[in-house]
Write a protein that holds these residues in place. Structure first.
Motif, PDB file in Angstrom:
ATOM      1  N   UNK A 444     -13.977   9.407  34.038  1.00 31.34           N
ATOM      2  CA  UNK A 444     -13.941  10.408  32.973  1.00 31.34           C
ATOM      3  C   UNK A 444     -14.026   9.794  31.588  1.00 31.34           C
ATOM      4  N   UNK A 445     -14.067   8.471  31.513  1.00 33.53           N
ATOM      5  CA  UNK A 445     -14.069   7.803  30.212  1.00 33.53           C
ATOM      6  C   UNK A 445     -15.419   7.993  29.522  1.00 33.53           C
ATOM      7  N   UNK A 446     -15.427   8.247  28.215  1.00 35.69           N
ATOM      8  CA  UNK A 446     -16.705   8.504  27.522  1.00 35.69           C
ATOM      9  C   UNK A 446     -17.655   7.320  27.503  1.00 35.69           C
ATOM     10  N   UNK A 447     -17.164   6.089  27.679  1.00 35.10           N
ATOM     11  CA  UNK A 447     -18.042   4.917  27.628  1.00 35.10           C
ATOM     12  C   UNK A 447     -18.472   4.450  29.012  1.00 35.10           C
ATOM     13  N   UNK A 448     -18.239   5.271  30.038  1.00 34.52           N
ATOM     14  CA  UNK A 448     -18.558   4.822  31.396  1.00 34.52           C
ATOM     15  C   UNK A 448     -20.047   4.578  31.572  1.00 34.52           C
TER      16      UNK A 448
END
Length: 701
Positions: A444-448
């Motif tokens: 769910x991390x934006x930088x994935x």
């Protein structure tokens, strides 16, 4: 007592129950004091919880009579019960002030303070009733003070709101001043001070200087409730009661109590909160106190110490989070503590969450979480035990929720743990679920998107590389090639030999038995046949083979001959990195780095890191490296004067070299997952190791 509304669902049932309980008193023995006190408490609960106070009830009317009983414990319980009723229904005793006053005056035991507190509470609520009326005369006020009638049923409808200071009342304050002075004089324990402060605040004709004579006693008290009342007094009356000297003295008192060695941490926490609210310029003093508390946590990690100290830290940050230098020092201290005490993970996560909830700018929490992530990445391998790993995973799970924190390091750490530990073999359900919880937040991390492709590629290549070793027989053989030739001077009888059987015997147990090799024929005038000797190492060490041969000559006779021993040197069992032929250079570099990291963080009983320096004599380091390690090079960065070499030794050992050209010597950093191999490359002085893909040996027949 705990659930009166279950048995008494209505006021009428509650009154009947209270009457029944009250009738128990005449039938209980004189010595059954505990029983009587419990009955009184039960009656109070029933009366309050079933709304019996909303109507005129005989039970409540008779309740005051119990205050005059001869037994002291019963009188004490009766006072507590009446005070509870007055608190829940303000003004209930406003028409009983004279009776309460007489009881107070008649009481000469230690219960005098309880009666003072009960009377003061009734007086305060009576004054409060008057503030809601207009044109109150002296006669009405005196009737309140001298009232000895029934309970004030209508007065209990007052809302439980805070008092309104400064209400104008049109009556003489002389008698009220006299009562207040008497109460202050009689209340040597200052128990009703809070109610008296509210009375003075509600009546403008009463001066706060009434309390001037009590300030010194209040400043010197060790009772937390009285100190709280003192601060309430200061907040209410400000400079009309407190001079500058009084404020400075109070501040010194608070600072001293916050550092008093005999006080409990919870009490110190209260005094520090008072300091923070009172004077924000005392940040340095408060910071020193916080650091002292954290030092105690470092030495004594009991739950009470940890919780109270972090609460103190929370209070400090509520006031001084904007002071960047102090905040940074606190973060460094907390991260250092976590490095030594990973069990603090839940407490530090809770602190970060609470700070984030109460501060508009979450920067402090983000810095703390980023610092914890960094410390976990830098921890020595020995600290990454299964027990500590559980705490680290909790922290990384929380860190993965922060969009401002990059997660690349977290991903590589998890990958390293999964690939290079026995976590999967141990099957620890809790740790496994903790790992999955971290990955869930990572997804769910934006930088994935920035690391997902790289992570997927790396996972795939590592899976391929590790999976090869699960295949039976993979990487288990070293093939050595030799030419079978005639000796220079032999009997012509042996110029042509047939059906040759070469037999090998091992001199150690580091290799599996070598299979016999059959050669159809060897003619002196023809090309020498190539012989492939396949070795299956258990341990990749140098060895020596005893060789014998059986063969047939042209006359049909069979011969047996002992041949020279075959020595297998250490470099001869080196193999290139076993990756698919189409593997990219980036893939090979990543595998090299992951194996290096795993070796550096592996079991110290097996893995080893070493440094070897030498000075090249004739050849340049680049030429020397290419000459001897061309087939094993992972990277060739001549511009940076560095090279990476990976030597695979079956069945599954590695030697990794990082070769660097320094100013006056060549430096070779060596890493291996089998420390017993380390002396071999050093002894053969890596720089001059002659690696040959094909060796020529003479086998004399």
């Amino acid at each position: 007592m705990e659930h009166p509304t279950i048995l008494c669902p209505s006021a009428s049932v509650g009154e009947e129950t209270a009457l029944e309980l009250l009738s128990v008193f005449p039938h209980t023995p004189q010595k059954s004091i505990v029983l009587k006190c419990n009955v009184m408490l039960a009656i109070t609960n029933v009366i309050i919880c079933t709304s019996c106070l909303n109507t005129h009830t005989k039970t409540a009317e008779d309740w005051l009579d119990l205050c005059g009983l001869s037994q002291q414990p019963i009188r004490a319980t009766a006072c507590d019960c009446l005070r509870e009723m007055e608190t829940c229904s303000p003004g209930l005793l406003s028409q009983k002030l004279e009776a309460l006053y007489l009881l107070k005056q008649q009481e000469t035991t230690v219960l005098h303070q309880s009666y003072c507190l009960l009377y003061t509470l009734g007086l305060k609520n009576a004054i409060r009733i008057l503030t809601n009326q207009k044109d109150v005369t002296d006669l009405e006020f005196k009737s309140i003070l001298g009232g000895n009638e029934g309970f004030a049923w209508k007065s209990i409808q007052l809302e439980l709101t805070s008092f309104r200071p400064g209400t104008v009342l049109n009556f003489s304050y002389r008698e009220l001043k006299s009562i207040m002075s008497l109460l202050l004089e009689e209340s040597y324990l200052l128990m009703p001070i809070w109610e008296l402060v509210e009375v003075v605040a509600m009546v403008p004709g009463l001066s706060p200087t009434l309390f001037k004579s009590q300030l010194l006693r209040l400043f010197g008290t060790a009772d937390v409730s009285l100190m709280h009342a003192t601060l309430f007094m200061k907040d209410t009356f400000t400079d009309s009661l407190f001079t500058t000297e009084d404020e400075n003295f109070l501040l010194k008192r608070l600072v001293g109590m916050a550092q008093h060695p005999l006080l409990r941490i919870t009490e110190k926490l209260f005094y520090m909160e008072c300091i923070l609210v009172k004077r924000t310029k005392e940040s340095a003093s408060c910071f020193d106190h916080i650091m002292a508390l954290l030092k105690i946590v470092d030495n004594d990690g009991s739950r009470e110490v940890v919780v109270t100290s972090l609460r103190a830290l929370f209070i400090f940050l509520m006031h001084f989070s904007g002071m960047e230098e102090l905040s940074e020092k606190l973060i460094d201290k907390l991260c250092d503590m976590y490095s030594r005490h990973s069990r603090l993970a839940p407490n530090l996560i809770g602190l970060a969450d609470r700070i984030q909830e109460h501060l508009d700018d979450p920067v402090w929490s983000v810095k703390l979480l980023r610092g914890l992530q960094k410390r976990i990445m830098e921890m020595p391998p020995l600290q990454l035990t299964i027990h500590n790993l559980s705490w680290h995973l909790k922290v990384l799970k929380r860190v993965a929720k922060e969009g401002q924190i990059t997660q690349r390091n977290t991903i590589y750490l998890l990958l390293n743990v999964l690939i290079n530990s026995n976590l999967c073999e141990r099957g620890n359900w809790q740790v496994g679920n903790a790992v999955l919880a971290v990955y869930r937040n990572l997804l769910d991390h934006p930088s994935i998107d920035q690391v997902f492709i790289e992570l997927a590629d790396l996972l795939n290549w590592l899976e391929v590389y590790q999976g090869q070793f699960q295949t039976p027989g993979f990487g288990s053989e070293v093939t050595l090639r030799y030419n079978l030739t005639h000796a220079k001077e032999t009997d012509p009888l042996f110029d042509k030999v047939f059906t040759i059987c070469l037999h090998f015997e091992l001199k150690d147990s580091n290799y599996a038995k070598v299979t016999d090799i059959h050669v159809p024929c060897v003619f002196r005038d023809r090309k020498s046949p190539e012989v492939k000797v396949k070795l299956k190492p258990f341990q990749p060490y140098p060895t020596s083979l005893c060789v014998s041969a059986m063969f047939t000559t042209q006359d049909g006779r069979s011969w047996h001959s002992r041949l020279p021993d075959v020595s297998v040197s250490f470099p001869e069992i080196f193999l290139p990195l076993p990756l698919p032929p189409n593997s990219s250079r980036e893939c090979r570099e990543q595998v090299f780095e992951r194996i290096w990291e795993a070796t550096a963080s592996g079991n110290p009983d097996k893995s080893a890191i070493s440094l070897f320096c030498f000075k090249p004599e004739d050849e340049s380091l680049a030429d020397l490296t290419k000459t001897h390690f061309q087939g094993y090079l992972i990277t060739d960065q001549q511009s940076e004067r560095s090279w990476k070499v990976l030597l695979f030794l079956p069945p599954k050992c590695h030697i990794l070299l990082k070769i660097t050209q320094a100013e006056d010597a060549a430096q070779v950093s060596i890493a291996t997952d089998n420390q017993e191999l380390l002396p071999f490359p050093v002894s053969c002085r890596v720089s001059s190791a002659l690696l040959k893909e094909k060796s020529t040996k003479a086998l004399n027949n």
